[in-house]
Write an enzyme that holds these catalytic residues in place. Structure first.
Site, mmCIF file in Angstrom:
data_model
loop_
_atom_site.group_PDB
_atom_site.id
_atom_site.type_symbol
_atom_site.label_atom_id
_atom_site.label_comp_id
_atom_site.label_asym_id
_atom_site.label_seq_id
_atom_site.Cartn_x
_atom_site.Cartn_y
_atom_site.Cartn_z
ATOM 1 N N GLU A 160 5.416 -11.441 -5.724
ATOM 2 C CA GLU A 160 4.219 -11.315 -6.860
ATOM 3 C C GLU A 160 5.014 -10.810 -8.242
ATOM 4 O O GLU A 160 4.384 -11.206 -9.304
ATOM 5 C CB GLU A 160 3.103 -10.627 -6.580
ATOM 6 C CG GLU A 160 2.933 -9.092 -6.486
ATOM 7 C CD GLU A 160 3.716 -8.537 -5.215
ATOM 8 O OE1 GLU A 160 4.319 -9.279 -4.309
ATOM 9 O OE2 GLU A 160 3.494 -7.336 -4.986
ATOM 10 N N ASP B 105 -17.833 -10.911 -21.761
ATOM 11 C CA ASP B 105 -18.195 -11.232 -20.207
ATOM 12 C C ASP B 105 -19.620 -11.269 -19.953
ATOM 13 O O ASP B 105 -19.816 -12.106 -19.319
ATOM 14 C CB ASP B 105 -17.876 -9.892 -19.543
ATOM 15 C CG ASP B 105 -16.337 -9.359 -20.062
ATOM 16 O OD1 ASP B 105 -15.471 -10.320 -20.106
ATOM 17 O OD2 ASP B 105 -16.049 -8.167 -19.827
ATOM 18 N N GLY C 233 0.887 -1.399 -0.047
ATOM 19 C CA GLY C 233 -0.055 -0.104 0.163
ATOM 20 C C GLY C 233 0.809 1.165 -0.079
ATOM 21 O O GLY C 233 1.945 1.305 0.447
ATOM 22 N N LYS D 276 -9.779 -11.118 -17.125
ATOM 23 C CA LYS D 276 -10.213 -11.501 -18.482
ATOM 24 C C LYS D 276 -10.041 -13.088 -19.080
ATOM 25 O O LYS D 276 -10.929 -13.628 -19.749
ATOM 26 C CB LYS D 276 -9.670 -10.615 -19.440
ATOM 27 C CG LYS D 276 -10.435 -10.535 -20.995
ATOM 28 C CD LYS D 276 -11.755 -9.790 -20.839
ATOM 29 C CE LYS D 276 -12.466 -9.866 -22.086
ATOM 30 N NZ LYS D 276 -13.491 -8.884 -22.061
ATOM 31 N N CYS E 22 5.354 -5.998 1.647
ATOM 32 C CA CYS E 22 5.737 -4.614 1.687
ATOM 33 C C CYS E 22 4.796 -3.924 2.738
ATOM 34 O O CYS E 22 5.179 -4.082 4.010
ATOM 35 C CB CYS E 22 5.357 -3.887 0.424
ATOM 36 S SG CYS E 22 6.318 -2.473 0.227
ATOM 37 N N TYR E 23 3.882 -3.126 2.439
ATOM 38 C CA TYR E 23 3.234 -2.389 3.738
ATOM 39 C C TYR E 23 2.660 -3.416 4.394
ATOM 40 O O TYR E 23 2.491 -3.055 5.718
ATOM 41 C CB TYR E 23 1.954 -1.478 2.967
ATOM 42 C CG TYR E 23 1.210 -0.667 4.034
ATOM 43 C CD1 TYR E 23 1.719 0.394 4.540
ATOM 44 C CD2 TYR E 23 0.084 -1.217 4.470
ATOM 45 C CE1 TYR E 23 1.065 1.211 5.489
ATOM 46 C CE2 TYR E 23 -0.606 -0.573 5.411
ATOM 47 C CZ TYR E 23 -0.192 0.370 5.992
ATOM 48 O OH TYR E 23 -1.130 1.113 6.890
ATOM 49 N N HIS F 142 8.800 -7.722 -3.070
ATOM 50 C CA HIS F 142 7.536 -8.240 -3.727
ATOM 51 C C HIS F 142 7.631 -9.607 -4.321
ATOM 52 O O HIS F 142 8.037 -9.537 -5.665
ATOM 53 C CB HIS F 142 6.926 -7.244 -4.773
ATOM 54 C CG HIS F 142 6.795 -5.775 -4.243
ATOM 55 N ND1 HIS F 142 5.139 -5.684 -3.895
ATOM 56 C CD2 HIS F 142 6.894 -4.994 -3.792
ATOM 57 C CE1 HIS F 142 5.029 -4.327 -3.354
ATOM 58 N NE2 HIS F 142 6.003 -3.843 -3.248
#
Ligand code: XMP
Length: 510
Positions: A170, A226, A54, A366, A81-82, A168
């Protein structure tokens, strides 16, 4: 079903965290920190929680905090992180507010033995993006990684299964990020990794079958991926109780309206009402040349048409929307300048009487929506289609929209798409289409002078459609498409290829 809660504290990589977890075949759900309590977390039986990054500092007055009782809920936690700083802060550790030095980018990381770093070499590269860092971990925690300028790049209380990383995992630049997330999700949280899109489809169908039993449900089908997937999913859950309305505004691509009707009604068996409103839309658009005005007219007329249909349908209990996760994120931003007012079915809730909105694809990306579509048996050519704007061909007919220009555009566009789909370039452009300009130019055909339309071809490569580059289509493919268009489509005397990136241009011409 095992699932991980991604508790969102506003970081830029939060979608990515959920995505990475799902790539490990473990379902991950993103919920804003303010949207759930510790009791709810316990009741929903999450196998683990990831606190995201964040932009704030834990000491800021308005920074997002969470009930520290979450650390005693007996559920493994990983703070990123945050999120890592927050764990330290909650436990009484000390965070250092670095005034000027921030660590950003690829950084050498040294890790010590820890269940989180099982199989990770002592030295590797990670991705850092922070100013604050943990100076002193709370009691019960040990430091498990360091970098040159970060004395606590990771912390752990292995007994309680609570972990934090300042970097991070990710982001692909973190060499062993995937392994670290896998260690957390599979080894520490014990998720078996057997979640797939077919599980998602099955469990959603079961959930909505129960939740919507006996209810009258309405879905506005645009024909796009969608809303089609949302509709088929709910149809499998509640059958005839789902009424789908497909408004054909006459601005679809060649044969598209018929294709949508055939697949959805005949093949998938949906209870579908197709409203042929081509005349209404064209009449409203007559003489209009300004792009934003076209969009507004189409948006409003769409609602008017729907209003008429709704009168016949009467009161419904539930309205279905094909919202997907990136829409949720985009609509949360809010202060970006409006470049184009994107049209969707957003106005419907104001005119239809209903009790509840259901968004079955709200948590999916998606490509996951497409995978669910395939699981549900929707033909590949429908679920793999490139994006198509709500206002359709109206924003690809430059200047006034006439039947003639629409007809020319449909033919030219179909030829271009066909040529690209059958070429060696197939799959390399993310969106590709034709535009009919408002410019006539002189040509020569046989021995005669012609004075016809100029058609522009547009093809782009992009990850997110926020920025894009023009696709480097080989000249011989362009030559073939151009040759066919000028030969086969009446009134086209010139074809050009758009070689502009976004920015400064946009993908669509209007
Ligand atoms: P632009 O032209 O903004 O396009 O660079 C980015 C992506 O958005 C699509 N697009 C729209 N989609 N309603 C939509 O549903 C719209 O009004 C609209 N305008 C652009 C465009 O096709 C591209 O994929």
């Amino acid at each position: 079903m095992e699932k991980i809660l991604v508790l969102d504290f506003g970081g830029q990589y939060n979608q990515l965290i959920a995505r990475r977890v799902r790539e490990l075949n473990v379902y991950a759900e993103i919920i804003p920190y303010s949207g759930i309590t510790v009791d709810e977390i316990k009741n929903r039986e999450y196998s683990g929680i990831i606190f995201t990054g964040g932009p704030n500092s834990v000491y800021d007055e308005n920074s997002p905090h969470f009930d520290p009782a979450v650390l005693d809920a007996g559920i493994p936690v990983l703070g990123i992180c945050y999120g890592c700083q927050l764990i330290a802060y909650m436990g009484g550790g000390e965070i250092c507010q670095a005034q000027s030095i921030s660590e950003y980018g690829k950084t050498d990381l040294t890790v010590r033995q820890s269940p989180l770093f099982e199989g990770v070499p002592g030295n590797s590269v990670c991705w850092m993006s922070h100013t604050d860092y943990v100076k002193t971990p709370p009691a019960g925690f040990e430091i498990t990684a360091v970098t040159g300028s970060c004395p606590c790049a990771a912390l752990a209380d292995s007994g309680r299964k609570i972990y934090g990383v300042q970097f991070h995992p990710e982001v692909t630049h973190t060499e062993y990020g995937g392994l670290i997330l896998s260690n957390f999700v599979k080894n520490i949280c014990g998720c078996p990794g057997d979640w797939t899109m077919s599980n998602f489809a099955e469990s959603s169908i079961a959930k909505y079958r129960e939740k919507l039993a006996g209810k009258k449900v309405l879905c506005a089908l645009s024909g796009g991926v969608d809303s089609s997937v949302a509709a088929v999913l709910l149809h499998k859950a509640i059958g005839e109780n789902l009424i789908c309305v497909f408004v054909d505004h006459g601005l679809l691509r060649k044969d598209e309206g018929d294709m949508v009707e055939r697949v959805m009604k005949n093949e998938m068996g949906l209870n579908l009402i197709r409203v042929n409103a081509q005349e209404r839309f064209l009449n409203k658009l007559a003489g209009v040349t300004e792009p934003e005005k076209k969009r507004k007219i189409i948006g409003e007329e769409f609602i008017r048409v729907f209003e008429d249909v709704a009168k016949d349908i009467g009161k419904v209990d539930v309205l279905v929307q094909g919202t997907i996760y990136p829409d949720v994120i985009e609509s949360g931003k809010g202060d970006a300048a409006v470049i184009k007012s994107h049209h969707n079915v957003g106005g419907l809730p104001d005119i239809i009487e209903f009790e509840e909105i259901v968004e079955p694809l709200r948590d999916l990306f998606k490509d996951e929506v497409r995978a669910v579509g395939r699981q549900l048996g929707i033909p590949g050519y429908l679920v793999s289609r490139q994006p198509f704007p709500g206002p359709g061909l109206a924003i690809r007919v430059i200047g006034e929209i006439t039947r003639e220009k629409l007809e020319i555009l449909r033919e030219a566009d179909a030829i271009f798409r066909e040529e690209l789909d059958n070429s060696s370039f197939r799959g390399q452009a993310n969106q590709y289409f034709a535009v009919i300009t408002d410019c006539r130019t002189v040509g020569v055909m046989g021995d005669a002078r012609t004075y016809g339309y100029t058609v522009a071809l547009r093809a782009v490569t992009t990850d997110d459609f926020m920025t894009a580059d023009f696709a480097r289509i080989p000249f011989d493919i362009l030559a073939k498409a151009s040759g066919r268009i000028t030969n086969e489509v009446r009134a086209v005397s010139r074809v050009v290829y758009d070689v502009t990136a976004k920015p400064p241009a946009t993908v669509e011409w209007e």
